[in-house]
Scaffold this active site. Sequence first.
Site, PDB file in Angstrom:
ATOM      1  N   ASP A   1      -6.346  13.572   9.092  1.00  0.00           N
ATOM      2  CA  ASP A   1      -6.501  12.848   7.825  1.00  0.00           C
ATOM      3  C   ASP A   1      -7.308  11.573   8.062  1.00  0.00           C
ATOM      4  OD1 ASP A   1      -6.278  12.513   5.102  1.00  0.00           O
ATOM      5  OD2 ASP A   1      -4.383  11.421   5.225  1.00  0.00           O
TER       6      ASP A   1
ATOM      7  N   GLY B   1       4.488   7.518   2.868  1.00  0.00           N
ATOM      8  CA  GLY B   1       5.206   6.883   1.773  1.00  0.00           C
ATOM      9  C   GLY B   1       4.685   5.491   1.507  1.00  0.00           C
TER      10      GLY B   1
ATOM     11  N   GLY C   1       0.817  -1.206   0.000  1.00  0.00           N
ATOM     12  CA  GLY C   1       0.000   0.000   0.000  1.00  0.00           C
ATOM     13  C   GLY C   1       0.847   1.251   0.000  1.00  0.00           C
ATOM     14  N   ARG C   2       0.149   2.373   0.129  1.00  0.00           N
ATOM     15  CA  ARG C   2       0.842   3.662   0.193  1.00  0.00           C
ATOM     16  C   ARG C   2       0.044   4.597   1.092  1.00  0.00           C
ATOM     17  NH1 ARG C   2       4.823   6.333  -2.226  1.00  0.00           N
ATOM     18  NH2 ARG C   2       4.712   8.628  -2.282  1.00  0.00           N
TER      19      ARG C   2
END
Length: 929
Positions: A731, A618, A613-614
């Site tokens: 987020d 990063g 994943g990202r």
Amino acid sequence: MGLCLAQLAVTCLFLVPFVLSQVTEFVSIDCGCSSNYTDPRTGLGWVSDSEIIKQGKPVTLANTNWNSMQYRRRRDFPTDNKKYCYRLSTKERRRYIVRTTFLYGGLGSEEAYPKFQLYLDATKWATVTIQEVSRVYVEELIVRATSSYVDVCVCCAITGSPFMSTLELRPLNLSMYATDYEDNFFLKVAARVNFGAPNMDALRYPDDPYDRIWESDINKRPNYLVGVAPGTTRINTSKTINTLTREYPPMKVMQTAVVGTQGLISYRLNLEDFPANARAYAYFAEIEELGANETRKFKLVQPYFPDYSNAVVNIAENANGSYTLYEPSYMNVTLDFVLTFSFGKTKDSTQGPLLNAIEISKYLPISVKTDRSDVSVLDAIRSMSPDSDWASEGGDPCIPVLWSWVNCSSTSPPRVTKIALSRKNLRGEIPPGINYMEALTELWLDDNELTGTLPDMSKLVNLKIMHLENNQLSGSLPPYLAHLPNLQELSIENNSFKGKIPSALLKGKVLFKYNNNPELQNEAQRKHFWQILGISIAAVAILLLLVGGSLVLLCALRKTKRADKGDSTETKKKGLVAYSAVRGGHLLDEGVAYFISLPVLEEATDNFSKKVGRGSFGSVYYGRMKDGKEVAVKITADPSSHLNRQFVTEVALLSRIHHRNLVPLIGYCEEADRRILVYEYMHNGSLGDHLHGSSDYKPLDWLTRLQIAQDAAKGLEYLHTGCNPSIIHRDVKSSNILLDINMRAKVSDFGLSRQTEEDLTHVSSVAKGTVGYLDPEYYASQQLTEKSDVYSFGVVLFELLSGKKPVSAEDFGPELNIVHWARSLIRKGDVCGIIDPCIASNVKIESVWRVAEVANQCVEQRGHNRPRMQEVIVAIQDAIRIERGNENGLKSSSSSSSKAQSSRKTLLTSFLELESPDISRNSLAPAAR
């Protein structure tokens, strides 16, 4: 007939004394009035609230042409984060009508009319929205009291100032308005209509001895009561009606009616806060003289309720004669926001249908109040300084907003976790009941005038901090102080304690301050004199040996340096070193992260070959350490100073944060221009993967979604309230909610997190986040608050409800995003249109409504109107209890009434069913009560 009249007369003889006693128990408060008075129209006494509540200010309305004296004033309250409450005395287990009214009258400097919340105890009663300045808004609940009082509170202003015009308490007789669900639900009156009324005036006391308000069917407000069928006529009688049934409707109401001379009566009625489960009554009395060959038979014409439509109403037969009440009840029926109801005559009837009155009440779920034992202690503490402003804060200590001097848990029931009353002029002894506040973690009672000895507090196993300094406390220190397992800080300075100090308090595990207690004995201090004497004698010898000792010390230091250098080289060869997290080159005291060398990570990840994943930091790779532990490795090669600061921030944050619903940091690496974070591996990916990702994932059922929502909410709540200073994630999104091997959720990705300073309410920063989740208020103002996370979490809740992505022109059309789309459906009362089709056939509508309601609150435009994460958790837990069937909840007695509103035609009748024992389909037909 003569026998019936005799029975009626006898019954009245017994009833009249009871009704008279009812009136003496009426409570009528004119808010903002300066003196008591008697209303000449009703003979009821009204009292001023000037001695009942300290807060707020009275406002005299400019237009004093109102017939009622009660609507010449109002009391306005501040627009802050507090609640303002009236306390009404009750008798436990007795039923009451609690009624509030609101007439704005047009005064005020606000740009918008008031909109605010109304609560009874911990239960949200209504959102009061003023749209017409000259209209009296009425909110009415039927409650069974569970204690010696109820609190009625206004708070949480969205626009304008909260206010109240009148507050009334009316006791009810015997079993009036009893339901099988009153332990868990209040009855919120939605409609009470008098059909055939002679004028537009509402009928109430003295015509109704219980002072219920029966609205005239002539007084049709917009969208309230419309759609009268052709041929509807009004009839009345002056004859006595036998109304001695369960609900005792007033005689004058039953002496009027409407009749469908063309065979049909039809009305459309808008019900605020619906769809919902409701209790409905229809009242019929034959008040026309029918001939020998005349009959009046009719049915309810309602296509969505076939069980009700099958029953034939024959008033004279059902009521055993004319001029006698027949009241069929619908004890649990699901009704839409727009209720259309009709009565049509049967083929063998000579007369059209007749209707005297109806009552409809919504089942309003009761929210659990703060634990009773905690509240009793807080009340005792308030009595120690009764004239203080903090002591006059009313309502529930924890819900909907906290008292200014307490913190609470997010459990059900809420428990008090902190009492902060430093320098509050407390006088007297610490209440002994404090021993039962098992959830208490902090107790601040310093700088007061407390006296007496310390009560037993041995059950406070969660207590971490206790400050009692600068009081007048006395007696010995109880032994239990040394055995409180979590105690970290204890201060008793400047008191009058005496006796021996428990030895365990002096062993350094607790930060213990006890100076200026002259009679407090420390055995170690008694030995101190002799220690000083011995040291003095030895001082001369020490001076003589000073030079020699210095030489020996210098040699030892040189050897230590050589040994440390060798140890450091050896541990780095092993690849794992315990370091303090570093920020700007300085060591932090708050926690320890583990340094893992780059070769060790390359081996664990097979040279970073398996990318999973990202994130914002990063790319993320899968790895397995030598001990078999599976890890997720986040890596960036960007050497920018911004990412360096971000890296240091995340290491510093995660080094000191430990919570079951936050992804734990295992270690970090900073070598070869690479910055790497190593986390626990989460086997089931992210919530976003399950909702929007590969079809390999099985759709999540509703209960699993609720559990995930609860876990994630608890993680965010810990960041907001469990960290000092608090942390804002900024987020929050479904891809940052990860699922472990047991499908339990943990919040991840703190690369964008920000700490708030203790004396600030927000952080100024460039708006960052993810499109679709970003708080519009934060984007516009650049002021980041905890409510920004709440907004983003509201979007996640809508994702869980719908299975849709936050932004999609394909799914939402002109609405473009999930928030506008979902809120537009909620405004229409169409929560069914939001539900993910994958789960629509296997959910309980009340649990869905509970989540939709709190999600809608989370995405309010203005941050101060959004709930705290603690309140969100409570709402989700309510939904879980409803879904699991652990509450003594309701079971719908009808088919889905949402067909006319929802575009999803696949929803089944079971979609609206709420579990409840002892209610069968046979009980669905109207029954005389």
